[in-house]
Design a protein around this motif. Sequence first.
Motif, mmCIF file in Angstrom:
data_model
loop_
_atom_site.group_PDB
_atom_site.id
_atom_site.type_symbol
_atom_site.label_atom_id
_atom_site.label_comp_id
_atom_site.label_asym_id
_atom_site.label_seq_id
_atom_site.Cartn_x
_atom_site.Cartn_y
_atom_site.Cartn_z
ATOM 1 N N UNK A 221 0.851 -1.193 0.000
ATOM 2 C CA UNK A 221 0.000 0.000 0.000
ATOM 3 C C UNK A 221 0.885 1.241 0.000
ATOM 4 N N UNK A 222 0.656 2.154 -0.931
ATOM 5 C CA UNK A 222 1.360 3.431 -0.929
ATOM 6 C C UNK A 222 0.678 4.437 -0.013
ATOM 7 N N UNK A 223 -0.616 4.251 0.213
ATOM 8 C CA UNK A 223 -1.371 5.138 1.083
ATOM 9 C C UNK A 223 -1.736 4.468 2.395
ATOM 10 N N UNK A 224 -2.545 5.159 3.171
ATOM 11 C CA UNK A 224 -2.931 4.645 4.490
ATOM 12 C C UNK A 224 -4.316 4.017 4.426
ATOM 13 N N UNK A 225 -4.429 2.830 4.965
ATOM 14 C CA UNK A 225 -5.718 2.143 5.061
ATOM 15 C C UNK A 225 -6.363 2.529 6.394
ATOM 16 N N UNK A 226 -7.619 2.901 6.357
ATOM 17 C CA UNK A 226 -8.316 3.296 7.575
ATOM 18 C C UNK A 226 -8.428 2.123 8.545
ATOM 19 N N UNK A 227 -8.366 2.423 9.833
ATOM 20 C CA UNK A 227 -8.513 1.371 10.833
ATOM 21 C C UNK A 227 -9.918 0.791 10.814
ATOM 22 N N UNK A 228 -10.890 1.585 10.374
ATOM 23 C CA UNK A 228 -12.270 1.110 10.294
ATOM 24 C C UNK A 228 -12.640 0.736 8.869
ATOM 25 N N UNK A 229 -11.652 0.204 8.101
ATOM 26 C CA UNK A 229 -11.883 -0.122 6.700
ATOM 27 C C UNK A 229 -13.050 -1.079 6.520
ATOM 28 N N UNK A 230 -13.248 -2.018 7.439
ATOM 29 C CA UNK A 230 -14.409 -2.894 7.317
ATOM 30 C C UNK A 230 -14.079 -4.358 7.480
ATOM 31 N N UNK A 231 -15.033 -5.188 7.074
ATOM 32 C CA UNK A 231 -14.954 -6.623 7.339
ATOM 33 C C UNK A 231 -13.933 -7.322 6.455
#
Length: 299
Positions: A221-231
């Motif tokens: 990943x070049x960007x940041x994945x949200x902690x609440x991305x989902x299931x």
Amino acid sequence: MFKLLVLALVFAITQGTLGLTTDERKYFKARPYPEQNTGIQGTVSVDDDPRDAKVLILQSNGIPDHDTGTFPAPSNPNSIEVQSFNWRIPKNPTIQLETSCLPMGPIAMATNGVAIYNPFTIGCCDAGTEELDLFDMCTGHPSPSGQYHYHIFPKCLKDFGDFNSTIFGVAFDGFPIYGPEDEFGNELTNADLDACNGRTDTYGNYRYHITNEYPYFMGCYSGRVRKDVGNNVGSTTDCQCLEPVDVCTEFGGGGGGGPPPHPGQIIIDDPGDGAGAISANIAVLVMAASTAIFRILYE
């Protein structure tokens, strides 16, 4: 003060649009084609989060909108099952100074709502070489949880003639995934892309690109994945696989990592931190911004 405002404006312009545009979001739709194993039509949507203007919501039932193999099968005992995908991604992603690794399971969503997985098998082998005989005619297959997914170039995702240069999906860090051609129609290879399989185009847009080489969709990943991305999304800080194992024994092999690479396929040895790739992207942006600033202030 005026010059500072001009500099800020030029930087914003040269940085381009990093997240999904309105036009790109229109590509996220399922063709009318009930899947043969389930008899169910695929569904997919990309919507603004009514409670958070910085978030897009991806929803899908995970059912492909194209031909599939017969599952379960002798080579794959898993069935294709309806999913309830609901993922939250950044609407305006930013390139991070440090890349993040790819967990097992979904890492992105294709335009038809099918999950995209990383390039590894459960044993950290290269899925593009070790699982070729487990994919169906559209290069997908179901996981033990019933998630039909892609590891490599999805042969049936696009209609003929609309294949190489359009958007194929979106990663969970918010950056779009495009086909194997750049904005001018030139075919891309690993040599043109960073460690995460992405590049910044001449308009300042960062995109991942699918190729026929490992890591296929993405390498990190070049960007940041949200902690609440989902299931069904794993951790991006403690990943099971970082690169393919030298000798794959998962499928009874042991003679050098399984079948030989496809013609033209390059197995890269990436340290995993992506520092060089990010530095290259920053250098491109700085160069473009500097040129534009010079023209505005001195020409």
